[in-house]
Scaffold this motif. Structure first.
Motif, short mmCIF file in Angstrom:
data_model
loop_
_atom_site.label_atom_id
_atom_site.label_comp_id
_atom_site.label_asym_id
_atom_site.label_seq_id
_atom_site.Cartn_x
_atom_site.Cartn_y
_atom_site.Cartn_z
N GLU A 1 0.83 -1.20 0.00
CA GLU A 1 0.00 0.00 0.00
C GLU A 1 0.87 1.26 0.00
N GLU A 2 1.96 1.25 0.76
CA GLU A 2 2.88 2.38 0.77
C GLU A 2 3.54 2.55 -0.60
N ILE A 3 3.90 1.43 -1.22
CA ILE A 3 4.50 1.49 -2.56
C ILE A 3 3.49 2.03 -3.56
N ARG A 4 2.23 1.61 -3.44
CA ARG A 4 1.18 2.10 -4.34
C ARG A 4 1.09 3.62 -4.27
N GLN A 5 1.14 4.17 -3.04
CA GLN A 5 1.05 5.62 -2.89
C GLN A 5 2.28 6.32 -3.45
N LEU A 6 3.46 5.75 -3.21
CA LEU A 6 4.69 6.38 -3.70
C LEU A 6 4.76 6.40 -5.22
#
Length: 281
Positions: free
Chosen positions: A246-251
């Motif tokens: 999820e963090e990677i998706r946002q980045l």
């Protein structure tokens, strides 16, 4: 203030140079322009004309390419090839800007005060792998917003004066500050972790562990360099650094965590097939 004064003096000197000398008489004013002066002017005019013509032709080709990509909805094989070439160009330019430190001047002109330390500038100048990592992450971060704004929403226009690659580098300059800040924060976390470790253990670093760490880092970097898709490369790098999907998706500004999962799944499959082939060989 010294620079301001110097600038004023230079401007004044230039202005004086444009005035006729005192000894010139009226008869001299009728003298024809020399052939050498004409040749110099013609040469400057010719160079400027060639640059202008090349710029116009490049933007016309870019317009034709964008129209072709739009017919497929900015997706598919042709678009993937376009992205791959654009990413390769962006990484190369960013690496050069980081090596010279010029990137911080460009970001400062856009309102990003990163204030790099001398040691950070030295690291970027000497560490090719660091430049590669930051450039790759910056390009991966810039691509989704570039696709949406410049291409889908049509904010890039061949009439605007910038080629598509120049426009993309502008998007990279807005993505770079966040990537540099993440790198800076990671370095600070690492430094504090070492300090805590030294506070607990007298002998922090063992020669064998250092060799293993360097070898492991080399294997990881070699694996990352083998990934051609910049988005997949960034997703793998962030996963190794401990970020959640999820963090990677946002980045990376992806649509969903499933998209990140798909990138990682395809990469794992290719890695298994590649390593399996190496073992059989």
């Amino acid at each position: 203030m010294q620079g301001d004064v110097a600038g004023e003096q230079s401007a004044a000197t230039s202005a004086r140079d444009l005035q006729p000398p005192d000894h010139v008489g009226k008869s001299d004013l009728r003298a024809p322009v020399s052939e050498d002066d004409v040749r110099q002017m013609d040469a400057r005019h010719e160079r400027a004309t060639r640059r202008l013509k090349a710029n116009v032709e490049r933007r016309v080709r870019d317009r034709q390419l964008v129209l072709a990509l739009a017919r497929d909805g900015f997706q598919g094989q042709q678009y993937e090839h376009f992205v791959e070439e654009l990413a390769r160009y962006g990484i190369s330019v960013l690496r050069g800007w980081m090596h010279s430190g010029y990137i911080f001047r460009l970001t400062a002109e856009r309102g990003f005060g990163l204030s790099p330390h001398e040691l950070e500038l030295e690291d970027l100048s000497q560490d090719s792998e660091l430049r590669e990592e930051l450039a790759t992450m910056t390009v991966a971060s810039a691509l989704p917003s570039f696709r949406q704004r410049a291409l889908v929403e049509g904010r890039w226009s061949h009439e605007g004066g910038a080629s598509i690659t120049t426009y993309f580098m502008g998007a990279c300059l807005y993505a770079f500050p966040n990537e540099f800040r993440r790198h800076r924060a990671a370095e600070e976390r690492h430094r504090r972790a070492l300090q805590r470790q030294r506070a607990v253990h007298e002998d922090v670093v063992h020669p064998l562990s250092t060799c293993e760490d360097v070898a492991g880092r080399e294997r990881v970097l070699e694996e990352l360099r083998s990934i051609r898709d910049p988005r997949a490369r960034a997703a793998v790098a962030l996963t190794i650094d401990g970020y959640t999907q999820e963090e990677i998706r946002q980045l990376l500004d992806e649509r969903s965590a499933r998209a990140i999962e798909g990138l990682l799944y395809r990469w794992r499959g290719k890695a298994r097939r590649r390593h399996g082939g190496e073992q059989r060989g």
